[in-house]
Enzyme design. Structure first.
Site, short mmCIF file in Angstrom:
data_model
loop_
_atom_site.label_atom_id
_atom_site.label_comp_id
_atom_site.label_asym_id
_atom_site.label_seq_id
_atom_site.Cartn_x
_atom_site.Cartn_y
_atom_site.Cartn_z
N ARG A 28 82.37 -33.53 -27.77
CA ARG A 28 81.55 -34.21 -28.83
C ARG A 28 80.89 -35.50 -28.58
O ARG A 28 79.66 -35.37 -28.88
CB ARG A 28 82.43 -34.32 -30.12
N CYS B 170 84.59 -25.36 -46.04
CA CYS B 170 84.04 -26.73 -45.56
C CYS B 170 84.54 -27.63 -46.56
O CYS B 170 84.62 -27.35 -47.82
CB CYS B 170 82.80 -26.54 -45.67
N HIS C 114 76.57 -27.11 -44.88
CA HIS C 114 76.07 -28.29 -44.67
C HIS C 114 74.55 -28.46 -45.09
O HIS C 114 73.84 -29.37 -44.44
CB HIS C 114 76.16 -28.97 -43.09
N TYR D 138 74.31 -34.16 -46.11
CA TYR D 138 74.11 -33.43 -44.57
C TYR D 138 72.49 -33.24 -44.83
O TYR D 138 71.79 -33.02 -43.71
CB TYR D 138 74.59 -32.05 -44.37
#
Length: 448
Positions: free
Chosen positions: A96, A172, A203, A258
């Protein structure tokens, strides 16, 4: 469903697992999980051992007859599973960090599920999810796979586009956070019936209505957010900037946090680049939090989920997961917000898309909510753009071809130059060589 209710969690050594277990313990009276199997890979053995020991203490404290197992043998764990949850991170937090730092070093957003970083998380993750699905189809074909591995939208799209497995639901925590925010600001109690019309992609969801006891209270919510009296950001991992009043009022929709990456690209990039030059990336913050969490988890006297877990960006996601499993197991026909193919239910998008929206869940899985048959035209362009990116990304994950990666990057509205796309593709593919086995031929060519 069998009387014995067996859940397998792949990525069992995750710092989120205690929250998932807490969710099962809380619901034990209606969701009597008899076996929870925690599966991980060799690199995750130490974390798996710590999590397993904590889970045993939590189960003992709760006094329920649930057995918790740990294993590195996924196929053994899947025998007789009713539900499989996936919460994995291929390459762990080091991968990441590369996802975030490499784009930022070229002046591009480095964010876990968007743009170049999101693409490469998808490229590493999708083949692993496909392997898991192959095992499920062979060993426990009636099990449901509940996925919370990011990028959840891209993963769900890939599964429905490139496999014939139908018992897959993407979950989510963003909609859960939005629901909690609404409950909070409208001062709702457990007696109130809250229903939310939510639509879009993972998102990238928008709220278009909020019904409390059958009556719309969307106008007052929108007014509160637009005027700045209410802040709608519900996640810890995104820098909190309010959307402009003009945007909210002109959209007449509430975007999830987001969407800051699209509506406030310049500002979000400036903040992230500032953090990057100070030597920080979100992955490093998460590493620190993880380190502290695992120190806490090691405490032999700890037998509950510690409060500190909420500092991780995915708080409440496991509540969503437990609720989804509960709804299917008990055929509840209740409202949830999930990633699923809509099969033509939405009249103004292609029938084969996987979307994130309000759905009704029961024994047969998730069905899009009857109230939502049309996506708002005002944001359809953006949704089409990101879906094009997701479709190209899932193809690239499958093919391992450099040009497929380039196409996906160039289709992302967060990448502003075709030349930069080539530089990013090359650097990121080489950086993640270990985790991109199906890119072996491409990598060989890049090294020549």
């Amino acid at each position: 469903m069998s009387q014995k209710l067996k859940v397998v969690t792949i990525g069992g050594g995750s710092s989120y697992t205690p929250e998932l277990l807490e969710g099962f313990l809380k619901r034990y009276h209606e969701l009597p999980v008899s076996e929870l199997w925690l599966v991980d890979v060799e690199d995750g053995q130490e974390k798996l051992d710590i999590i397993h020991a904590l889970c045993l203490r939590m189960v003992e404290k709760a006094g329920v007859p649930m057995k918790v197992f740990k294993t590195l043998d996924r196929r053994q764990a899947l025998e007789g599973a009713d539900f499989v949850t996936t919460q994995l991170r291929v390459g762990q937090l080091d991968a990441r960090e590369k996802d975030e730092r490499i784009p930022l070093s070229h002046g591009y957003l480095g964010q876990e599920t968007n743009g170049a970083a999101g693409l490469f998380k998808g490229l590493r993750t999708i083949p692993v999810i496909f392997d898991i699905i192959k095992d499920v189809q062979e060993i426990c074909p009636d099990a449901w796979v509940i996925n919370f591995t990011n990028p959840a939208g891209m993963v769900t799209e890939a599964v429905y586009r490139h496999t014939n497995f139908k018992r897959f639901i993407g979950v989510c925590n963003i909609p859960v956070g939005m629901k909690m925010f609404i409950t909070d600001v409208l001062k709702l109690t457990e007696k109130d019936d809250l229903s939310i019309d939510l639509f879009g992609l993972n998102h990238m969801v928008f709220l278009r209505d909020v019904l409390v006891n059958g009556k719309s209270r969307f106008a007052e919510l929108l007014d509160g957010v637009a005027s700045g009296k209410l802040t709608a950001n519900s996640v810890k991992n995104i820098f909190d900037l309010p959307f402009s009043e003009g945007l909210i009022r002109s959209l007449n929709l509430l975007p999830c946090s987001y969407l800051l990456y699209y509506f406030k690209q310049k500002e979000m990039l400036a903040i992230e680049i500032g953090e990057y030059y100070k030597g920080g990336a979100r992955a490093q913050v998460v590493k620190k939090v993880e380190k502290q969490l695992f120190e806490l988890y090691k405490d032999p006297d700890l037998n509950i989920k510690p409060k500190e877990l909420e500092l991780r960006g995915g708080a409440y996601y496991s509540d969503a997961a437990c609720e989804v499993i509960n709804a299917i197991y008990n055929d509840k026909q209740t409202e949830h917000y999930v990633n699923i193919p809509h099969h033509g239910h939405i009249d103004n998008i292609p029938a084969d898309w996987a979307v994130e929206m309000t759905a009704i869940l029961g024994r047969d899985g998730a069905k899009p909510h009857a109230r939502i048959t049309h996506f708002d035209e005002k944001v359809l362009g953006l949704i089409y753009t990101i879906k094009g990116f997701e479709v190209a990304a899932s193809q690239a994950a499958l093919s391992g071809e450099f040009n497929d990666v380039l196409l996906a990057l160039n289709l992302s509205p967060l990448i502003h130059s075709d030349r930069d796309a080539e530089v990013l593709a090359r650097e990121l593919i080489l950086a993640h060589e270990k985790w991109l086995p199906n890119f072996a031929t491409t990598i060989e060519k890049l090294k020549q």
